[in-house]
Design an enzyme around this catalytic site. Structure first.
Site, mmCIF file in Angstrom:
data_model
loop_
_atom_site.group_PDB
_atom_site.id
_atom_site.type_symbol
_atom_site.label_atom_id
_atom_site.label_comp_id
_atom_site.label_asym_id
_atom_site.label_seq_id
_atom_site.Cartn_x
_atom_site.Cartn_y
_atom_site.Cartn_z
ATOM 1 N N ARG A 86 22.002 -26.686 55.797
ATOM 2 C CA ARG A 86 20.707 -26.625 55.127
ATOM 3 C C ARG A 86 20.145 -28.035 55.022
ATOM 4 O O ARG A 86 20.775 -28.921 54.451
ATOM 5 C CB ARG A 86 20.838 -26.021 53.731
ATOM 6 C CG ARG A 86 19.588 -26.125 52.872
ATOM 7 C CD ARG A 86 18.541 -25.174 53.348
ATOM 8 N NE ARG A 86 17.300 -25.301 52.618
ATOM 9 C CZ ARG A 86 16.985 -24.592 51.516
ATOM 10 N NH1 ARG A 86 17.860 -23.746 51.031
ATOM 11 N NH2 ARG A 86 15.822 -24.730 50.937
ATOM 12 N N ARG A 95 14.660 -23.116 57.499
ATOM 13 C CA ARG A 95 16.017 -23.481 57.076
ATOM 14 C C ARG A 95 17.036 -22.549 57.729
ATOM 15 O O ARG A 95 16.759 -21.379 58.003
ATOM 16 C CB ARG A 95 16.155 -23.430 55.558
ATOM 17 C CG ARG A 95 16.094 -22.078 54.900
ATOM 18 C CD ARG A 95 14.712 -21.577 54.662
ATOM 19 N NE ARG A 95 13.873 -22.542 53.978
ATOM 20 C CZ ARG A 95 13.754 -22.609 52.653
ATOM 21 N NH1 ARG A 95 14.429 -21.785 51.891
ATOM 22 N NH2 ARG A 95 12.960 -23.470 52.095
ATOM 23 N N ASP A 98 19.194 -20.064 53.151
ATOM 24 C CA ASP A 98 18.683 -20.205 51.792
ATOM 25 C C ASP A 98 19.318 -19.109 50.958
ATOM 26 O O ASP A 98 19.365 -17.953 51.392
ATOM 27 C CB ASP A 98 17.152 -20.040 51.806
ATOM 28 C CG ASP A 98 16.544 -20.112 50.411
ATOM 29 O OD1 ASP A 98 16.957 -20.995 49.650
ATOM 30 O OD2 ASP A 98 15.680 -19.299 50.092
ATOM 31 N N ASP A 100 19.041 -17.652 47.161
ATOM 32 C CA ASP A 100 18.392 -17.695 45.855
ATOM 33 C C ASP A 100 19.084 -16.734 44.899
ATOM 34 O O ASP A 100 19.508 -15.638 45.292
ATOM 35 C CB ASP A 100 16.914 -17.306 45.970
ATOM 36 C CG ASP A 100 16.088 -18.407 46.649
ATOM 37 O OD1 ASP A 100 16.547 -19.565 46.663
ATOM 38 O OD2 ASP A 100 15.015 -18.097 47.185
HETATM 39 N N1 ATP Z 1 16.633 -18.587 40.721
HETATM 40 C C1 ATP Z 1 16.857 -19.648 41.518
HETATM 41 N N2 ATP Z 1 17.605 -19.514 42.635
HETATM 42 C C2 ATP Z 1 17.831 -20.587 43.437
HETATM 43 N N3 ATP Z 1 17.366 -21.844 43.209
HETATM 44 C C3 ATP Z 1 16.629 -22.002 42.098
HETATM 45 C C4 ATP Z 1 16.345 -20.940 41.214
HETATM 46 N N4 ATP Z 1 15.583 -21.402 40.191
HETATM 47 C C5 ATP Z 1 15.406 -22.704 40.440
HETATM 48 N N5 ATP Z 1 16.034 -23.082 41.571
HETATM 49 C C6 ATP Z 1 16.032 -24.463 42.065
HETATM 50 O O1 ATP Z 1 15.162 -24.529 43.205
HETATM 51 C C7 ATP Z 1 15.605 -25.641 43.969
HETATM 52 C C8 ATP Z 1 14.927 -25.664 45.298
HETATM 53 O O2 ATP Z 1 15.289 -24.490 45.979
HETATM 54 P P1 ATP Z 1 14.783 -24.332 47.469
HETATM 55 O O3 ATP Z 1 14.532 -25.651 48.112
HETATM 56 O O4 ATP Z 1 15.744 -23.392 48.135
HETATM 57 O O5 ATP Z 1 13.372 -23.632 47.244
HETATM 58 P P2 ATP Z 1 12.790 -22.651 48.353
HETATM 59 O O6 ATP Z 1 13.850 -21.609 48.626
HETATM 60 O O7 ATP Z 1 12.259 -23.431 49.511
HETATM 61 O O8 ATP Z 1 11.550 -21.990 47.620
HETATM 62 P P3 ATP Z 1 11.657 -20.805 46.570
HETATM 63 O O9 ATP Z 1 12.183 -21.437 45.325
HETATM 64 O O10 ATP Z 1 10.237 -20.317 46.451
HETATM 65 O O11 ATP Z 1 12.587 -19.756 47.141
HETATM 66 C C9 ATP Z 1 17.112 -25.425 43.980
HETATM 67 O O12 ATP Z 1 17.804 -26.616 44.267
HETATM 68 C C10 ATP Z 1 17.388 -24.947 42.551
HETATM 69 O O13 ATP Z 1 17.815 -26.037 41.738
HETATM 70 N N1 PH2 Z 2 9.926 -14.042 55.232
HETATM 71 C C1 PH2 Z 2 10.386 -15.020 54.422
HETATM 72 N N2 PH2 Z 2 9.565 -16.011 54.037
HETATM 73 C C2 PH2 Z 2 10.042 -16.998 53.224
HETATM 74 C C3 PH2 Z 2 11.369 -16.995 52.769
HETATM 75 C C4 PH2 Z 2 12.202 -15.927 53.189
HETATM 76 O O1 PH2 Z 2 13.394 -15.872 52.817
HETATM 77 N N3 PH2 Z 2 11.691 -14.978 54.006
HETATM 78 N N4 PH2 Z 2 11.836 -17.972 51.929
HETATM 79 C C5 PH2 Z 2 11.017 -18.953 51.523
HETATM 80 C C6 PH2 Z 2 11.519 -19.986 50.599
HETATM 81 O O2 PH2 Z 2 12.508 -19.532 49.774
HETATM 82 C C7 PH2 Z 2 9.636 -19.029 51.958
HETATM 83 N N5 PH2 Z 2 9.229 -17.984 52.833
#
Ligand code: ATP
Ligand code: PH2
Length: 167
Positions: A86, A95, A98, A100
C-alpha cells in the site's frame, strides 16, 4: 466484538491480493474470520464522482470477531495494507489494498485515527452490497438497515467474475 471490514484493490493482481489479505486477517491474534462476501467490481469513486479512467476496483466485505479494541484492529489492518505494498501517495489514490473498518459492534466514535462507523459507508454501494451478502439484516449504527441504505443510493457494483445468466 463482531466487526465488518471492507477490502478493496484497484492496482496489481487485485483478486490475489484480496485473497491473501483475507488469509492474513485470519492470522491476526484474537481475530477470527466469520464470513467472506463474494467479490464485486466497480468504477473508482472519487470525491467529485466516478473516475472511469482510473483502474476498476474489486471489493469484498469480511465479517470478523475480534477480542482486542478498535484501535488495535486498525493497527492490524494497516499492517496488512503495508505488507501488500500500500503506497499512500494521495488520498483516494489507486491502491493495491485498502482495508476499512466499517463497523465495530455498535460503537460510534470520532477518534483522531478512527471514526466509527466508517463515515462514508452509507454512501458506498461497494461497501453496502457485499455487507448485505454477509448479513441481509445488517444495520449501520445511527443510520438504519443496510438494505434500505443501499436501496436509497442504488447500486452499480457487479459480481466478479460476472455470473452466468440464470437458466
Ligand atoms: N473506519 C475507518 N477505517 C479505516 N481507516 C479509518 C477509519 N476511520 C478513520 N480512518 C483513518 O483514515 C486514514 C486514511 O485512510 P485511507 O488513506 O485508507 O483513506 P481512503 O481509504 O483513501 O479513503 P476513505 O477513508 O474514504 O476510505 C487511516 O490511516 C485511518 O487512520
Ligand atoms: N469502487 C471503489 N471506489 C473507491 C474505493 C473502493 O474501494 N471501491 N475506495 C476508495 C477509498 O477508500 C475510493 N473509491
Amino acid at each position: 466484538m463482531d466487526a465488518v471490514l471492507s477490502l478493496g484493490s484497484n492496482l496489481g493482481d487485485r483478486e490475489a491480493t484480496l485473497e491473501a489479505a483475507v488469509r492474513d486477517l485470519g492470522k491476526v491474534p484474537g481475530l477470527s474470520v466469520t464470513g467472506v462476501s463474494p467479490l464485486y467490481e466497480s468504477a473508482a469513486v472519487k470525491p467529485d464522482g466516478v473516475d472511469e479512467d482510473a483502474p476498476r476496483y474489486l471489493n469484498l466485505a469480511v465479517g470478523i470477531r475480534f477480542t482486542g479494541d478498535a484501535l488495535t484492529l486498525l493497527d492490524a489492518v494497516n499492517t496488512i495494507e503495508n505488507e501488500h505494498g500500500r503506497v499512500r501517495s494521495e488520498r483516494w489514490g489507486d491502491r493495491t489494498l485498502d482495508i476499512d473498518v466499517v463497523v465495530f459492534g455498535a460503537l460510534e466514535q470520532a477518534d483522531a485515527r478512527l471514526t466509527l462507523p466508517h463515515p462514508r459507508a452509507a454512501d458506498r454501494d461497494f461497501v453496502l452490497a457485499p455487507w448485505l451478502d454477509l448479513d441481509p439484516d445488517a444495520v449501520l449504527p445511527g443510520r438504519g438497515p443496510v438494505s434500505g441504505l443501499l436501496a436509497a443510493i442504488g447500486s452499480t457494483v457487479r459480481r466478479y467474475p460476472a455470473q452466468e445468466a440464470s437458466r
